[in-house]
Design a protein around this motif. Structure first.
Motif, mmCIF file in Angstrom:
data_model
loop_
_atom_site.group_PDB
_atom_site.id
_atom_site.type_symbol
_atom_site.label_atom_id
_atom_site.label_comp_id
_atom_site.label_asym_id
_atom_site.label_seq_id
_atom_site.Cartn_x
_atom_site.Cartn_y
_atom_site.Cartn_z
ATOM 1 N N ARG A 204 0.817 -1.213 0.000
ATOM 2 C CA ARG A 204 0.000 0.000 0.000
ATOM 3 C C ARG A 204 0.850 1.261 0.000
ATOM 4 O O ARG A 204 0.370 2.340 -0.364
ATOM 5 N N ALA A 205 2.079 1.138 0.443
ATOM 6 C CA ALA A 205 2.943 2.309 0.572
ATOM 7 C C ALA A 205 4.069 2.349 -0.453
ATOM 8 O O ALA A 205 4.571 3.418 -0.769
ATOM 9 N N TRP A 206 4.472 1.184 -0.959
ATOM 10 C CA TRP A 206 5.635 1.114 -1.837
ATOM 11 C C TRP A 206 5.304 0.377 -3.125
ATOM 12 O O TRP A 206 4.474 -0.536 -3.130
ATOM 13 N N SER A 207 6.009 0.740 -4.185
ATOM 14 C CA SER A 207 5.831 0.092 -5.487
ATOM 15 C C SER A 207 7.204 -0.297 -6.035
ATOM 16 O O SER A 207 7.842 0.488 -6.757
ATOM 17 N N PRO A 208 7.710 -1.479 -5.677
ATOM 18 C CA PRO A 208 9.024 -1.908 -6.173
ATOM 19 C C PRO A 208 9.019 -2.069 -7.690
ATOM 20 O O PRO A 208 7.970 -2.180 -8.322
ATOM 21 N N GLY A 209 10.216 -2.123 -8.257
ATOM 22 C CA GLY A 209 10.350 -2.303 -9.704
ATOM 23 C C GLY A 209 11.055 -1.119 -10.339
ATOM 24 O O GLY A 209 10.869 0.027 -9.924
ATOM 25 N N TRP A 210 11.852 -1.396 -11.377
ATOM 26 C CA TRP A 210 12.702 -0.343 -11.931
ATOM 27 C C TRP A 210 11.909 0.768 -12.611
ATOM 28 O O TRP A 210 12.294 1.947 -12.535
#
Length: 639
Positions: A204-210
């Motif tokens: 909900r707080a973070w969106s990993p990935g390049w």
């Protein structure tokens, strides 16, 4: 397009943009992208729960990106990275293996050994710089010695010529065909069923990935960089870049970050925008601290085990598991410290300034071994980065020439009033103090009884009394320093009996006159198949003297986890050991859950035994590095 079949070994370079190893492989022929997960080789630095969650999401994202270019990412779980690479080489009849450098102590040893073995087997191996502005062996002082303080190191970097970076990713990949025993992302075991409910909150707080990293960079540069210097005093909100997890996993190119910020700086300078210029300078300083953390680990690869300043090896740490547990759980009775530790537990995140405050409390107020704190941060931080972790804890504990003096002890009550003047941060993470008036929020033990009752606070019941009085802590710290001086003096007197690997530093001379030789590299003469710029492992040398600080970052959305994770042991040895049976004294992040018994580095993680001598011997300290300035360095490196 060449005819080579190249294995691209991904590690913490999980992007397709500005990825030197991937770009080189794509130019030479067909590629075989592989990610090898070998928990056994991670030793005591097996990633914590939240860090593994991020890694899993990032790998899924990278796999999708590679698939769109024509090649899938192959996942392999193994007990030997070398064997897994050999299996891949045989499966596709590979002619070359490429990868980007890592600089932490475990990876330095492993990568050197793997490269040496592959070259012996006739496999061409090339490695590249995909993580730094400059390689550690490219930055030395005029005498060709390694820098041991940050400012001259960073000034040298800023004045070096930087080659323009081509950020364009390969437009197509030709896959190398071959059958290898691979597994799915789920089979890697980066996340178990018990961890998934808590991990869902992270999403909900973070969106990993390049590609998400690129969006985060754009948002920071466009909306927040201008006021970065003004917001550095805050311990909440959007006062940091939030780029550190992306940088740690290599989803974001540090060269792209640096060049983007420099363009802003030049533009604002031309406009006469001094606020913007100052903000960029502070932000780039944080990038520099991240560079410096890798620089120290490369030139002094023992720094995860002992301080760069030799006298700290004689410090009589109070290896008290009960105090360690109280600190971890945020039950010290000092609201700002407790709020920070509870935020870390719930979210895997803390603002850089809070990291400095809670680590200083552990080391100076409780005299806990700095390696305990370093390991706990590694276990629990979302952006856990070993090199930055080492730099930060040595900086706080007096282990670096330009860090905090060992004798410096900051009062958490005063820091609370300064950095959380309205008490908003404390109230957010300590609901039991939510009704406390601002006047007493950072020192409830001084509040009148009627104020405590009206606020619903019962000291010693629903909120603890201070674990130690500040004056007593200062007295104990002073006594410990005198004991350290005595132990150091005794060691010097009996230096003929000292161990060969224990170096005692004479601090009676100016730190500025200290020379630490350039790293000497081990190994055979370079093989023709190895690039002249390839990473080499420095030989362990006599430590002489250094100190510095770590930067860090904070997340706007805060998630609270109601369920508790089993805590795991920090693996201490001998008389100072923390019992594995007492799980309450262990890590919260399951970093040691697999109880790995292997060892691939020269050193094991252990707590130094206490010393007991005393003396009044003194040394001159460097000019104090102000906490305000140093914690204002919280750019992209740590939070």
């Amino acid at each position: 397009m060449g005819s080579n079949r190249t294995i691209v070994w991904f590690r913490r370079d999980l992007r397709i943009e500005d990825n030197p190893a991937l770009a080189a492989a794509a130019r030479d022929g067909s590629v075989f992208p592989v990610y090898i997960w070998c928990p056994k080789e991670e030793q005591q630095f097996y990633p914590g729960r939240v860090s593994r969650w991020w890694l899993k999401q990032s790998l899924v994202h990278l796999d999708q990106s590679l698939k769109s270019l024509g090649a899938r990412l192959v996942f392999i779980k193994t007990d030997s990275t070398l064997n897994a690479l050999l299996e891949c080489i045989n499966a596709i009849q590979a002619t070359k293996v490429v990868f980007n450098h890592l600089y932490d102590p475990v990876s330095l040893v492993r990568d050197h050994n793997i490269k040496e073995k592959l070259v012996e087997l006739g496999i061409s191996v090339k490695s590249y710089n995909g993580d730094l502005l400059y390689e550690p062996w490219e930055v030395y002082n005029d005498k060709r010695h390694a820098f041991t303080t940050f400012n001259p190191f960073w000034q040298k970097c800023l004045h070096k010529q930087m080659e323009p970076v081509s950020l364009i990713p390969p437009w197509q990949l030709i896959p190398a065909e071959g059958k290898v025993e691979k597994c799915s992302i789920e089979d890697l075991g980066l996340e178990n069923e018990l961890e998934k409910p808590s991990n869902a909150l992270l999403g909900r707080a973070w969106s990993p990935g390049w590609s998400n990293a690129d969006k985060a960079l754009t948002e920071f540069m466009d909306k927040h960089l201008l006021h970065y210097s003004m917001n550095k005093q805050k311990v909440g909100g959007d006062s940091t870049s939030l780029l550190s997890p992306y940088l740690h996993f290599g989803e974001l190119s540090v060269r792209k970050v640096f060049q983007t910020a420099r363009v802003k700086q030049i533009s604002w300078a031309n406009e006469g925008n001094s606020v913007g210029e100052e903000s960029v300078t502070l932000f780039l300083r944080a990038i520099g601290l991240r560079e410096y953390s890798r620089y120290l680990c490369f030139n002094f690869p023992f720094t995860h085990e002992r301080a760069l300043l030799g006298h700290l090896s004689f410090f009589p740490w109070n290896a008290d598991p009960a105090n360690f547990k109280t600190w971890r759980q945020g039950r010290t009775g000092y609201p700002l410290v407790d709020a920070g530790m509870r935020e870390l537990w719930a979210t895997g995140w803390m603002h850089n300034r809070i990291r400095i405050i809670v680590s200083s409390f552990a080391v100076k107020m409780l005299l806990l071994p700095w390696k305990w704190g370093m390991k706990y941060f590694w276990d629990t931080l979302l952006d856990a980065d070993l090199e930055c972790d080492i730099l930060g804890w040595q900086y706080i504990s007096g282990g670096l020439p330009d860090g905090h003096e060992l004798e410096r002890l900051d009062d958490p009550e005063i820091l609370g009033a300064k950095f959380d003047p309205e008490g908003e941060y404390v109230r957010q993470w300590l609901p039991e103090l939510a009704r406390m008036p601002t006047e007493w929020i950072h020192h409830p033990w001084n509040a009148p009884l009627n104020v405590l009752r009206a606020s619903g606070v019962e000291l010693g019941q629903n909120y603890p009394k201070p674990i130690i009085d500040i004056d007593l802590a200062r007295e104990r710290l002073t006594q410990a320093i005198f004991k350290m001086w005595g132990a150091e003096a005794a060691a010097k007197a009996g230096s003929s009996d000292a161990r060969d690997d224990e170096v005692v530093v004479d601090n009676s001379h100016s730190i500025e006159n200290l020379d630490i030789p350039k790293a000497v590299f081990q190994g055979k003469a370079p093989c023709a198949s190895i690039s002249a710029n390839d990473q080499k492992v420095p030989a362990l040398q006599a430590v002489q003297d250094p100190k510095n600080e770590l930067p860090i970052r904070k997340r706007r959305k805060c998630m609270e986890e109601n369920g508790k994770n089993l805590e795991n042991s920090v693996n201490h040895e001998n008389d100072s050991r923390v019992s594995n049976a007492d799980q309450d004294t262990c890590s919260t992040a399951d970093s040691s859950s697999s109880k790995k018994q292997c060892s691939t580095s020269t050193y094991s993680f252990s707590v130094p035994q206490q010393c007991s001598s005393s003396s009044n011997l003194k040394w001159p300290w460097q000019e104090q590095v102000d906490m305000e300035q140093s914690s204002g360095k919280d750019g992209a490196t740590g939070g």
